[in-house]
Design an enzyme around this catalytic site. Structure first.
Site, PDB file in Angstrom:
ATOM      1  CE  LYS A  77      -0.431   7.154   4.570  1.00 16.61           C
ATOM      2  NZ  LYS A  77      -1.413   7.525   3.167  1.00 16.61           N
ATOM      3  CB  SER A 155       0.647   7.636   0.081  1.00 16.23           C
ATOM      4  OG  SER A 155      -0.410   8.064   1.252  1.00 16.23           O
ATOM      5  CB  SER A 179      -2.785   7.528  -0.231  1.00 17.56           C
ATOM      6  OG  SER A 179      -2.217   8.180  -0.630  1.00 17.56           O
TER       7      SER A 179
END
Length: 451
Positions: A77, A155, A179
């Protein structure tokens, strides 16, 4: 790589010489170049990945393997520092920042284990949304979309889609309010939120420091256990799958409010299979869950307050017009929180963590739907701010409880074949990760069985 390959199967093929790390990495980049992967990655790290793959190939040929993860590709990420690459946290306003001088601790740990870093996966800007929409780098489309594009969840959206499409067997995410678990639930994979502090946060761009945690997105619980062991440097002591005396507690308040009937049906079917296997299941209220939302209604959200402090200068700079207006609006909510409210929230949080831990008897784990809804269509959320905010709050509701109470948790797919993905969350008090993962391995097939 064949679509859907697990981390464990890749590790076996690499260790036995049946698969070459360089061929594997090249096949991944070939697929990215060939297929529509818009929005999945912010940056590809081809030069680094090929160098790591060539080094892994040499080690494996010479019998000097760094362990079970040697040569296995991974996505990161866009919060994790990677040497000689800019950490943009899904935002263009950080694009001109200096390149990272060193890897984040967890990136370095898995690099030492021989893993190959494919690139930076996309995310909600600054990790501040559970939907996975990014107006700057594009939004990864949920691979289960049919007639219209569906959101991937966020996210950690790019990480979820990279694994759900079978491009990667594992990608790392962060989890401040859900997330990791939300994209896992909405795309039909496994997402594990470790106890805060189980892995080092050094070199990871924060959102809310008292809530932030890390975790992998994978295709199975066993894959999760393997990557967790690698992150902690203990691959030689993988837990053995064995019977785990346990009892599941299904909360009767909050987590089923406004639940899609399909979600309730799939969850109840999984609980029924677990109960039929002889594992006790009890449904009872968790009063502290309701208290969390009462506190947030009176005092505000910790995540917004801490995000505002982190981004205060950006929010007052000319660059604010380049940021996602929805992220800006949510962060600015933290500006209105008085110090007395913040201190009250922190004190009440510690009290509720203690209360929650006392509500579960030894051997008990929580079980409930990861998110209350199926993945919604993307386009209406782009056009309607009120719908966006309502949907975001609903998607985060069940998972943020685990962050507020500092739990560890894992989402496992439980929907029937042919349906949109549905997540089944197991959770335990903080620092009970090993027990949680052992039980999750034991129950995975019961949870996943078509119903």
């Amino acid at each position: 790589m064949m679509a859907g390959s697990s981390l464990c199967s890749l590790a076996f093929l690499l260790q036995t010489g049946a698969l070459c790390p360089v061929d594997l990495v090249e096949s991944i980049y070939d697929r990215i170049d060939r297929e529509d992967m818009d929005g999945v990655f912010v940056t590809l790290t081809r030069e680094r990945a090929l160098a790591e793959a060539h080094a892994a190939r040499l080690r494996l040929r010479e019998g000097r393997s760094h362990g079970l993860l040697d040569g296995v590709p991974i996505g990161w990420k866009d919060l994790f520092d990677m040497h000689a690459s800019v950490t943009t946290a899904g935002s263009t306003v950080l694009a001109d920042q200096p390149k990272a001088r060193i890897d984040a601790d967890v990136v370095a740990t898995l690099a030492d284990a021989g893993m190959v870093s494919i690139g930076r996966t996309n995310m909600s800007e600054f990790a501040f949304s559970g939907l996975g929409i990014n107006p700057h780098y594009g939004t990864p489309i949920n691979p289960h979309s049919i007639d219209e594009p569906l959101i991937p969840g966020g996210s950690s959206s790019g990480s979820g889609v990279a694994v759900a499409t079978g491009l990667l067997a594992v990608a790392m995410g962060s989890d401040t309010g859900g997330s990791v678990r939300i994209p896992a639930a909405l795309t039909g994979i496994v997402g594990y939120k470790a106890t805060r502090g189980r892995y080092s946060m050094r070199g990871v761009f924060p959102l809310a420091i008292s809530l932030d945690s890390l975790g992998p997105l994978t295709r199975s619980v066993r894959d999760t256990v393997m990557i967790d062991a690698g992150l902690r440097g203990c691959l030689l002591a993988l837990p053995v799958r064995r019977a785990c005396p346990t009892r599941l507690v299904v909360p009767t308040n909050i987590v089923f409010d406004n639940c899609d009937p399909a979600v309730v049906h799939a969850f109840d079917a999984a609980i029924g299979r677990i109960a039929d296997s002889g594992i006790p299941v009890e449904r009872r209220p968790m009063p502290c869950f309701s208290t969390i939302f009462e506190l947030m209604g009176r005092h505000g959200a910790l995540a917004s307050a801490q995000a505002f402090v982190l981004h205060r200068e950006r929010l007052s700079s000319p660059n604010v017009v380049e940021m996602d207006r929805r992220m800006v609006a949510r962060a600015r909510q933290g500006e209105r929180m008085a110090l007395s409210d913040y201190m009250t929230l922190q004190a009440e949080r510690e009290r509720l963590i203690t209360e929650f831990n006392s509500l579960l008897a030894p051997g008990e784990l929580l079980a409930h739907p990861t998110v209350p809804q199926l993945a919604p269509p993307l386009v209406p959320l782009l056009l309607d701010d009120d719908l966006f905010n309502h949907t975001n709050a609903l998607m985060l509701r069940n998972t943020l409880i685990g962050n507020f109470l500092d739990m560890c948790a894992i989402s496992i797919p439980c929907g029937p074949e042919g349906s949109l993905p549905i997540g089944f969350q197991l959770a335990a008090p903080r620092n009970e990760d090993d027990r949680l993962l052992r039980v999750a391995m034991e129950l995975e097939q019961l949870i996943r069985a078509a119903g």
